[in-house]
Scaffold this motif. Structure first.
Motif, mmCIF file in Angstrom:
data_model
loop_
_atom_site.group_PDB
_atom_site.id
_atom_site.type_symbol
_atom_site.label_atom_id
_atom_site.label_comp_id
_atom_site.label_asym_id
_atom_site.label_seq_id
_atom_site.Cartn_x
_atom_site.Cartn_y
_atom_site.Cartn_z
ATOM 1 N N SER A 58 7.109 98.247 64.661
ATOM 2 C CA SER A 58 7.478 99.085 65.807
ATOM 3 C C SER A 58 6.790 100.447 65.735
ATOM 4 O O SER A 58 6.505 101.052 66.777
ATOM 5 N N THR A 59 6.482 100.924 64.538
ATOM 6 C CA THR A 59 5.706 102.162 64.410
ATOM 7 C C THR A 59 4.287 101.955 64.941
ATOM 8 O O THR A 59 3.720 102.847 65.577
ATOM 9 N N GLY A 60 3.734 100.778 64.708
ATOM 10 C CA GLY A 60 2.423 100.446 65.280
ATOM 11 C C GLY A 60 2.466 100.445 66.804
ATOM 12 O O GLY A 60 1.558 100.965 67.460
ATOM 13 N N VAL A 61 3.533 99.868 67.363
ATOM 14 C CA VAL A 61 3.703 99.877 68.825
ATOM 15 C C VAL A 61 3.831 101.317 69.317
ATOM 16 O O VAL A 61 3.229 101.703 70.323
ATOM 17 N N ALA A 77 4.781 111.762 75.949
ATOM 18 C CA ALA A 77 4.229 110.565 75.300
ATOM 19 C C ALA A 77 5.121 110.145 74.137
ATOM 20 O O ALA A 77 5.390 108.949 73.937
ATOM 21 N N HIS A 78 5.598 111.108 73.387
ATOM 22 C CA HIS A 78 6.475 110.833 72.245
ATOM 23 C C HIS A 78 7.790 110.209 72.695
ATOM 24 O O HIS A 78 8.261 109.224 72.114
ATOM 25 N N LEU A 128 7.509 117.573 65.728
ATOM 26 C CA LEU A 128 6.285 117.723 66.518
ATOM 27 C C LEU A 128 6.167 119.126 67.108
ATOM 28 O O LEU A 128 5.074 119.700 67.158
ATOM 29 N N ARG A 129 7.281 119.673 67.550
ATOM 30 C CA ARG A 129 7.269 121.033 68.105
ATOM 31 C C ARG A 129 6.889 122.034 67.013
ATOM 32 O O ARG A 129 6.129 122.966 67.244
ATOM 33 N N LEU A 146 3.035 112.614 60.991
ATOM 34 C CA LEU A 146 4.271 113.379 60.870
ATOM 35 C C LEU A 146 5.453 112.572 61.388
ATOM 36 O O LEU A 146 6.503 112.496 60.734
ATOM 37 N N VAL A 147 5.282 111.955 62.545
ATOM 38 C CA VAL A 147 6.356 111.130 63.112
ATOM 39 C C VAL A 147 6.687 109.974 62.164
ATOM 40 O O VAL A 147 7.860 109.654 61.934
ATOM 41 N N ALA A 148 5.670 109.349 61.580
ATOM 42 C CA ALA A 148 5.905 108.235 60.647
ATOM 43 C C ALA A 148 6.667 108.709 59.411
ATOM 44 O O ALA A 148 7.575 108.016 58.930
ATOM 45 N N ALA A 149 6.333 109.881 58.898
ATOM 46 C CA ALA A 149 7.023 110.401 57.706
ATOM 47 C C ALA A 149 8.490 110.709 58.012
ATOM 48 O O ALA A 149 9.383 110.324 57.250
#
Length: 175
Positions: A58-61, A77-78, A128-129, A146-149
């Motif tokens: 799902s992270t790939g998606v 987008a996020h 992200l901000r 960053l989102v993945a971590a």
């Protein structure tokens, strides 16, 4: 003269490597089968492995959607990529990771697991901000990293929550 090995007939359904029953490829096949059987169990370890595989997928998606929607700006987008990939992950966890599709309905799973997903959305949005405030226009690969971590850390919390939510009532959880 014809090579004697060319004259030998192989039984139907075998290939050239079929002559090596104890070779390295045979061992790889047996190892793959053992790993596959181990991951199909319903204990905590097997569920965690399936949870990580679903999370990675799902992270790939998410990454594909985030990059495809980058023209909207990082936050829209996020949000879109997170909502879509979370709904997909919740369903895959319900059906594959915890095998709860007969015990928990789709909507209930989305609502229950969605709370943890919402926490993740807020945490990753804040991250992200922070990145944008610190670096400015960060490269999409850094944003996705960053989102993945952050998602990985939240994933541990999510695994525990989903394991508790999707467990059968009256059944003791395997340790």
């Amino acid at each position: 003269m014809t090579c004697p090995s060319l004259l030998r007939r192989r039984p139907e359904g075998t290939d050239v490597l079929g002559d090596l029953p104890h070779g390295p490829l045979h061992r790889v096949g047996e190892t793959g089968k053992a790993v596959s059987e181990r991951v199909r169990r319903d204990d905590t370890f097997a569920q965690f492995v399936r949870f990580v595989l679903v999370g990675g997928s799902s992270t790939g998606v998410y990454a594909v959607l985030f990059l495809g929607l980058e023209w909207l700006g990082y936050l829209p987008a996020h949000v879109v990529a997170t909502v879509f990939s979370s709904v997909l992950a919740n369903e895959m966890h319900r059906r594959l990771t915890f095998r709860a599709d007969e015990r928990v309905g789709w909507l209930a799973a989305q609502i229950e697991a969605g709370g943890v997903s919402l926490f993740g959305l807020v945490a990753t949005s804040v991250a992200l901000r922070w990145l944008e405030a610190s670096v400015g226009a960060a490269h999409p690969a850094l944003q996705i990293g960053l989102v993945a971590a952050v998602t990985g850390l939240i994933g541990l919390i999510r695994f525990i929550a989903l394991r508790w939510i999707f467990r059968p009532t009256g059944v003791r959880i395997a340790q």
